[in-house]
Scaffold this motif. Structure first.
Motif, PDB file in Angstrom:
ATOM      1  N   ASN A 121       0.784  -1.169  -0.032  1.00  0.00           N
ATOM      2  CA  ASN A 121       0.076   0.065  -0.093  1.00  0.00           C
ATOM      3  C   ASN A 121       0.919   1.124  -0.040  1.00  0.00           C
ATOM      4  OD1 ASN A 121      -1.823   2.195   1.055  1.00  0.00           O
ATOM      5  ND2 ASN A 121      -2.961   0.786   1.803  1.00  0.00           N
TER       6      ASN A 121
ATOM      7  N   LEU B 218       1.494   3.210   3.187  1.00  0.00           N
ATOM      8  CA  LEU B 218       2.492   2.973   4.368  1.00  0.00           C
ATOM      9  C   LEU B 218       3.562   3.806   4.564  1.00  0.00           C
ATOM     10  CD1 LEU B 218       2.176  -0.929   3.817  1.00  0.00           C
ATOM     11  CD2 LEU B 218       0.871   0.376   5.392  1.00  0.00           C
TER      12      LEU B 218
ATOM     13  N   GLU C  54       6.855   0.663   8.146  1.00  0.00           N
ATOM     14  CA  GLU C  54       5.796  -0.192   7.993  1.00  0.00           C
ATOM     15  C   GLU C  54       6.234  -1.160   6.560  1.00  0.00           C
ATOM     16  OE1 GLU C  54       1.713   1.979   9.636  1.00  0.00           O
ATOM     17  OE2 GLU C  54       2.484   2.674   7.581  1.00  0.00           O
TER      18      GLU C  54
END
Length: 90
Positions: free
Chosen positions: A18, A21, A25
């Protein structure tokens, strides 16, 4: 889509990340899935490396070259022919 199909042809597993993020992350995701290659722009990959990702092959779009990243254009220039994937449309 073509990049994903090329990765699958090479026997790789695609794990999209994604874009929302944070670099830590993304670092977690790459370690958790035991990623071997990280593909993106220099602007997206550099912070992830700084967040603690190591041991990956880092591929950047374009021809921008640096010590820890491979330019995508260089990989395309080394393109070798291969047998097409046989598809059964039924």
């Amino acid at each position: 889509m073509d990049r994903e199909l090329g990765a699958l042809k090479a026997g790789a597993v695609v794990n999209p990340i994604n874009v929302m993020l944070t670099p830590p992350e993304v670092a977690y995701v790459t370690r958790d899935c035991a990623a071997k290659v990280l593909i993106g722009t220099r602007e997206t990959i550099a912070p992830v490396i700084a967040a603690g990702v190591s041991g990956l092959i880092n591929v950047v779009f374009g021809s921008d070259d640096s010590e820890d990243m491979i330019p995508f254009d260089a990989l395309v220039a080394e393109l070798r022919s291969f047998e097409p994937v046989k598809v059964d449309p039924t």
